[in-house]
Design an enzyme around this catalytic site. Sequence first.
Site, PDB file in Angstrom:
ATOM      1  N   GLY A 109      28.624 -18.435 -42.481  1.00 21.92           N
ATOM      2  CA  GLY A 109      29.904 -19.159 -42.462  1.00 21.92           C
ATOM      3  C   GLY A 109      29.947 -20.289 -41.451  1.00 21.92           C
ATOM      4  N   SER A 110      28.811 -20.964 -41.273  1.00 26.61           N
ATOM      5  CA  SER A 110      28.732 -22.006 -40.257  1.00 26.61           C
ATOM      6  C   SER A 110      29.713 -23.162 -40.495  1.00 26.61           C
ATOM      7  CB  SER A 110      27.278 -22.492 -40.185  1.00 26.61           C
ATOM      8  OG  SER A 110      27.174 -23.864 -40.323  1.00 26.61           O
ATOM      9  N   GLY A 119      23.364 -22.633 -43.670  1.00 27.90           N
ATOM     10  CA  GLY A 119      22.777 -22.170 -44.939  1.00 27.90           C
ATOM     11  C   GLY A 119      22.200 -20.771 -44.900  1.00 27.90           C
ATOM     12  N   ASP A 150      35.722 -17.303 -45.643  1.00 25.25           N
ATOM     13  CA  ASP A 150      35.073 -17.751 -44.399  1.00 25.25           C
ATOM     14  C   ASP A 150      36.065 -18.366 -43.408  1.00 25.25           C
ATOM     15  OD1 ASP A 150      32.786 -16.973 -45.685  1.00 25.25           O
ATOM     16  OD2 ASP A 150      31.698 -18.857 -45.412  1.00 25.25           O
ATOM     17  N   PRO A 201      23.451 -20.669 -37.558  1.00 32.05           N
ATOM     18  CA  PRO A 201      22.493 -21.378 -38.418  1.00 32.05           C
ATOM     19  C   PRO A 201      23.158 -21.857 -39.705  1.00 32.05           C
ATOM     20  CG  PRO A 201      22.078 -19.013 -38.477  1.00 32.05           C
ATOM     21  CD  PRO A 201      23.129 -19.244 -37.436  1.00 32.05           C
ATOM     22  N   GLY A 243      24.369 -17.989 -44.710  1.00 30.37           N
ATOM     23  CA  GLY A 243      25.419 -17.051 -45.124  1.00 30.37           C
ATOM     24  C   GLY A 243      26.275 -16.539 -43.982  1.00 30.37           C
TER      25      GLY A 243
HETATM   26  O1  PMV Z   1      26.241 -16.209 -48.407  1.00 32.05           O
HETATM   27  P1  PMV Z   1      27.639 -16.671 -48.304  1.00 32.05           P
HETATM   28  O2  PMV Z   1      28.214 -16.520 -46.935  1.00 32.05           O
HETATM   29  O3  PMV Z   1      27.854 -18.021 -48.881  1.00 32.05           O
HETATM   30  O4  PMV Z   1      28.536 -15.621 -49.112  1.00 32.05           O
HETATM   31  C1  PMV Z   1      28.666 -15.634 -50.485  1.00 32.05           C
HETATM   32  C2  PMV Z   1      29.514 -14.480 -50.914  1.00 32.05           C
HETATM   33  C3  PMV Z   1      29.640 -14.363 -52.429  1.00 32.05           C
HETATM   34  O5  PMV Z   1      30.380 -13.173 -52.673  1.00 32.05           O
HETATM   35  C4  PMV Z   1      28.273 -14.223 -53.062  1.00 32.05           C
HETATM   36  C5  PMV Z   1      30.353 -15.562 -53.052  1.00 32.05           C
HETATM   37  C6  PMV Z   1      31.842 -15.683 -52.725  1.00 32.05           C
HETATM   38  O6  PMV Z   1      32.395 -16.793 -52.953  1.00 32.05           O
HETATM   39  O7  PMV Z   1      32.480 -14.707 -52.303  1.00 32.05           O
END
Ligand code: PMV
Length: 312
Positions: free
Chosen positions: A99-100, A95, A144, A93, A97
Site C-alpha cells: 500500500g505504498s 509494487g 489501502d 517498497p 502489495g
Molecule cells: O497486492 P495489493 O496490495 O494490491 O492487494 C490486492 C488485493 C486484492 O484483493 C487482490 C485486490 C483488491 O482490490 O482488493
Amino acid sequence: MTMICSRAPAKTILFGEHFVVLGKPALVTAIDVYAKVCIKDSSRIIIESKNLGEKLIKDVYEPKALLPYLRIVEELLNGSKECFHAIIDSEIPIGSGMGSSAATAVAFTHALSRYLGLDLDLEDISKIAYKAEELIHGKPSGIDNTISTYGGFLYYQEGVFKHIDIPWPQDYSLILIDTGVKRSTKVAVEKVLKRYEKKKSIMKYLYDAAEEIVHEAIKALKRGDVESLGELMNINHGLLVSLGVAIPETETIVHESLRHGALGAKITGAGMGGCVLVFVKKTEVRNILKSISQYSKAYYVVKPGVKGVEHW
Ligand code: PMV
C-alpha cells in the site's frame, strides 16, 4: 521557517484478498513501515520524491509519477495561490502489495492540510487521498487509503469498513518477505476472475471457505489462539493457490518458513510475486530469516495494528 511533517503506515492483508473482490470480507492491518511527507515554505509549488528521484515544479516541469499529488494540491488549495515545497520520503517498497502509494497520498494530504491551516477530519483525508489513488490504480477498492488513515485492524466488505479491536499476541511477530517479483494487481485480479467464471460451481465453495476463515480468524485473534490463527493462514494460502496466484518464489518461501518453525505463511495481497506473510513466535524469527535469506529480496519484521496517519 515552518516545517510540517506527517507519516502514514503501510498495510498487509491478513485474510481474504481476492475473495474480497467478489463481495467476501477481508481482514487488513496497518503495520509499522511508513511513508513520510514534510512540507516547508517556498516561493513555488515543488513536490519532490526521494524514492522516485523526481522533482515536480508546478507549471515548469510536471513528471507523470508525481501528478497524483497535484490532484491533492488542487483539492486542498481550492483556488488559493499559496506555495510550498513537499518532500516525500517513504520506507515502503513500491509494487509489493504494502500500500505504498496510498500511504504516501494519506501522509501528503495530512501534512499539506496542516501546513495550509485546514482543519480536515480523518474521513476527509481518506477521501482526498483516494482521489490520488484513482489516478494511479483506476478503481481501487479503498481498503489501502482507509487502513493507512485510521490504522489498527479493519474488517472490510463491499465498501464498508469496520474497526476491530484486536489484541495482538505479544510473543508473536509478522514477517513480510518480499519475493522481489513485481506484479500488477490488475493482472492478478483478472486472472482470478477468469478462473472463477470458468469453474463457478467449484469456486463458490472456495469463496465461502474464505469468508468462514475471516470470521474464525477474528475469533482466534480475540481469544489469543495462535495455533488456530497460523492454521487459518495456511488454509487461506491453499485457497489462494487454488485461485492461481502462487508462483514458485512464493511457494518456496511459504514452505521454507513452515519447515523452520512458522505457525502460518501465506501470500498477502495480489500474489503472482509481491510479499509472503509469515506468522511466527518471536524467538523463531532469526531462524526463519536465515532459512529464507537466499530466496528473498527484502524482509520486514512488522508490528500490526499501529496508529493511522499522524504528525511526525
Ligand atoms: O497486492 P495489493 O496490495 O494490491 O492487494 C490486492 C488485493 C486484492 O484483493 C487482490 C485486490 C483488491 O482490490 O482488493
